[in-house]
Scaffold this motif. Structure first.
Motif, PDB file in Angstrom:
ATOM      1  N   GLY A  88     -66.448   1.788  -8.177  1.00  0.00           N
ATOM      2  CA  GLY A  88     -65.627   0.817  -7.765  1.00  0.00           C
ATOM      3  C   GLY A  88     -66.328   0.106  -6.598  1.00  0.00           C
ATOM      4  N   THR A  89     -66.936   1.086  -5.529  1.00  0.00           N
ATOM      5  CA  THR A  89     -67.309   0.955  -4.309  1.00  0.00           C
ATOM      6  C   THR A  89     -69.321  -0.203  -5.096  1.00  0.00           C
ATOM      7  OG1 THR A  89     -66.544   2.250  -2.902  1.00  0.00           O
ATOM      8  CG2 THR A  89     -68.382   1.217  -1.901  1.00  0.00           C
ATOM      9  N   ALA A  90     -69.186   0.456  -6.058  1.00  0.00           N
ATOM     10  CA  ALA A  90     -70.804   0.334  -6.833  1.00  0.00           C
ATOM     11  C   ALA A  90     -70.926  -0.876  -7.435  1.00  0.00           C
ATOM     12  CB  ALA A  90     -71.526   1.657  -7.135  1.00  0.00           C
ATOM     13  N   LYS A  91     -69.771  -1.180  -7.524  1.00  0.00           N
ATOM     14  CA  LYS A  91     -69.336  -2.459  -8.386  1.00  0.00           C
ATOM     15  C   LYS A  91     -69.405  -3.906  -7.692  1.00  0.00           C
ATOM     16  CE  LYS A  91     -67.145  -0.755 -12.937  1.00  0.00           C
ATOM     17  NZ  LYS A  91     -66.177  -0.730 -13.973  1.00  0.00           N
ATOM     18  N   LYS A  92     -68.489  -3.633  -6.340  1.00  0.00           N
ATOM     19  CA  LYS A  92     -68.425  -4.562  -5.358  1.00  0.00           C
ATOM     20  C   LYS A  92     -69.655  -5.200  -4.462  1.00  0.00           C
ATOM     21  CE  LYS A  92     -63.733  -3.680  -4.210  1.00  0.00           C
ATOM     22  NZ  LYS A  92     -62.696  -2.450  -3.595  1.00  0.00           N
ATOM     23  N   PHE A  93     -70.716  -3.948  -4.158  1.00  0.00           N
ATOM     24  CA  PHE A  93     -72.192  -4.103  -4.350  1.00  0.00           C
ATOM     25  C   PHE A  93     -72.938  -4.740  -5.054  1.00  0.00           C
ATOM     26  CE2 PHE A  93     -76.047  -2.702  -3.355  1.00  0.00           C
ATOM     27  CZ  PHE A  93     -77.046  -3.149  -2.303  1.00  0.00           C
ATOM     28  N   ILE A  94     -72.632  -4.496  -6.387  1.00  0.00           N
ATOM     29  CA  ILE A  94     -72.991  -5.141  -6.968  1.00  0.00           C
ATOM     30  C   ILE A  94     -73.095  -6.539  -7.224  1.00  0.00           C
ATOM     31  CG2 ILE A  94     -74.359  -5.346  -9.418  1.00  0.00           C
ATOM     32  CD1 ILE A  94     -74.235  -2.062  -9.777  1.00  0.00           C
ATOM     33  N   LYS A  95     -71.896  -6.759  -7.033  1.00  0.00           N
ATOM     34  CA  LYS A  95     -70.892  -8.217  -7.549  1.00  0.00           C
ATOM     35  C   LYS A  95     -71.439  -9.238  -6.212  1.00  0.00           C
ATOM     36  CE  LYS A  95     -66.630 -10.095  -6.734  1.00  0.00           C
ATOM     37  NZ  LYS A  95     -65.638  -9.771  -6.542  1.00  0.00           N
ATOM     38  N   TRP A  96     -71.465  -8.317  -5.378  1.00  0.00           N
ATOM     39  CA  TRP A  96     -71.764  -9.198  -4.166  1.00  0.00           C
ATOM     40  C   TRP A  96     -73.395  -9.298  -3.758  1.00  0.00           C
ATOM     41  CZ3 TRP A  96     -69.528 -11.998  -1.563  1.00  0.00           C
ATOM     42  CH2 TRP A  96     -67.939 -12.557  -2.034  1.00  0.00           C
ATOM     43  N   TYR A  97     -74.241  -8.243  -4.121  1.00  0.00           N
ATOM     44  CA  TYR A  97     -75.644  -8.704  -4.413  1.00  0.00           C
ATOM     45  C   TYR A  97     -75.915  -9.818  -5.167  1.00  0.00           C
ATOM     46  CZ  TYR A  97     -80.008  -7.369  -4.930  1.00  0.00           C
ATOM     47  OH  TYR A  97     -81.777  -7.848  -5.361  1.00  0.00           O
ATOM     48  N   LEU A  98     -75.635  -9.709  -7.206  1.00  0.00           N
ATOM     49  CA  LEU A  98     -75.548 -11.042  -7.608  1.00  0.00           C
ATOM     50  C   LEU A  98     -75.082 -11.985  -6.690  1.00  0.00           C
ATOM     51  CD1 LEU A  98     -74.995  -8.581 -11.414  1.00  0.00           C
ATOM     52  CD2 LEU A  98     -77.399  -9.211 -10.174  1.00  0.00           C
ATOM     53  N   ILE A  99     -74.358 -12.425  -6.761  1.00  0.00           N
ATOM     54  CA  ILE A  99     -73.897 -13.607  -6.008  1.00  0.00           C
ATOM     55  C   ILE A  99     -74.629 -14.280  -4.744  1.00  0.00           C
ATOM     56  CG2 ILE A  99     -71.956 -14.501  -4.263  1.00  0.00           C
ATOM     57  CD1 ILE A  99     -70.300 -12.907  -5.587  1.00  0.00           C
ATOM     58  N   LEU A 100     -75.424 -13.217  -4.239  1.00  0.00           N
ATOM     59  CA  LEU A 100     -76.027 -13.834  -2.829  1.00  0.00           C
ATOM     60  C   LEU A 100     -77.402 -13.875  -3.663  1.00  0.00           C
ATOM     61  CD1 LEU A 100     -74.950 -11.363   0.082  1.00  0.00           C
ATOM     62  CD2 LEU A 100     -75.275 -13.788  -0.226  1.00  0.00           C
ATOM     63  N   ALA A 101     -77.879 -13.018  -4.470  1.00  0.00           N
ATOM     64  CA  ALA A 101     -79.567 -13.023  -5.161  1.00  0.00           C
ATOM     65  C   ALA A 101     -79.271 -14.893  -5.893  1.00  0.00           C
ATOM     66  CB  ALA A 101     -79.853 -12.265  -6.233  1.00  0.00           C
ATOM     67  N   GLY A 102     -78.335 -14.525  -6.261  1.00  0.00           N
ATOM     68  CA  GLY A 102     -78.109 -15.966  -7.134  1.00  0.00           C
ATOM     69  C   GLY A 102     -78.185 -17.103  -6.487  1.00  0.00           C
TER      70      GLY A 102
END
Length: 123
Positions: A88-102
């Motif tokens: 769950g933590t990894a999913k949140k991290f990836i989600k925010w990473y993708l949002i920031l990268a986008g």
């Protein structure tokens, strides 16, 4: 008699289905099924509710339970819970990473467009 066998016997002696016993204890039918198949064990609160419901002492209810087996199953359950939390933590991290990268990509594109348009007007 093991705990799971005792639970099956007690439930059937009262003519209850797993669904009905689960409703009495505020757990799902699947939870009762797991207890009866020794895939998991009730927590202390549920053991107290079970003993009250069947009119037994806790000792009568859990006598002959292999404590080492319960501990090993609880440890496995804790490890599984930990893995789920990590995922769950990894999913949140990836989600925010993708949002920031986008967002960074959009900003870079906007900057390139700005400079391209600005270069056209300057020339």
């Amino acid at each position: 008699m093991n705990f799971n066998e005792k639970l099956i016997s007690l439930r059937k002696s009262m003519g209850l289905s797993q669904e009905e016993l689960g409703a009495e204890l505020h757990v799902s039918r699947q939870t009762i099924s797991k207890w009866e198949s020794a895939q998991s064990y009730p927590d202390f609160q549920r053991l107290v509710l079970l003993s009250d419901y069947f009119g037994l002492t806790l000792d009568e209810l859990v006598r002959d339970v292999d404590v080492a087996d319960v501990r090993s199953r609880n440890l496995n359950s804790e490890k599984l819970d930990s893995l789920y939390n990590d995922v769950g933590t990894a999913k949140k991290f990836i989600k925010w990473y993708l949002i920031l990268a986008g967002g960074a990509g959009i900003l870079a594109l906007a900057a390139m467009l700005y400079f391209a348009i600005h270069a056209v007007y300057v020339w």
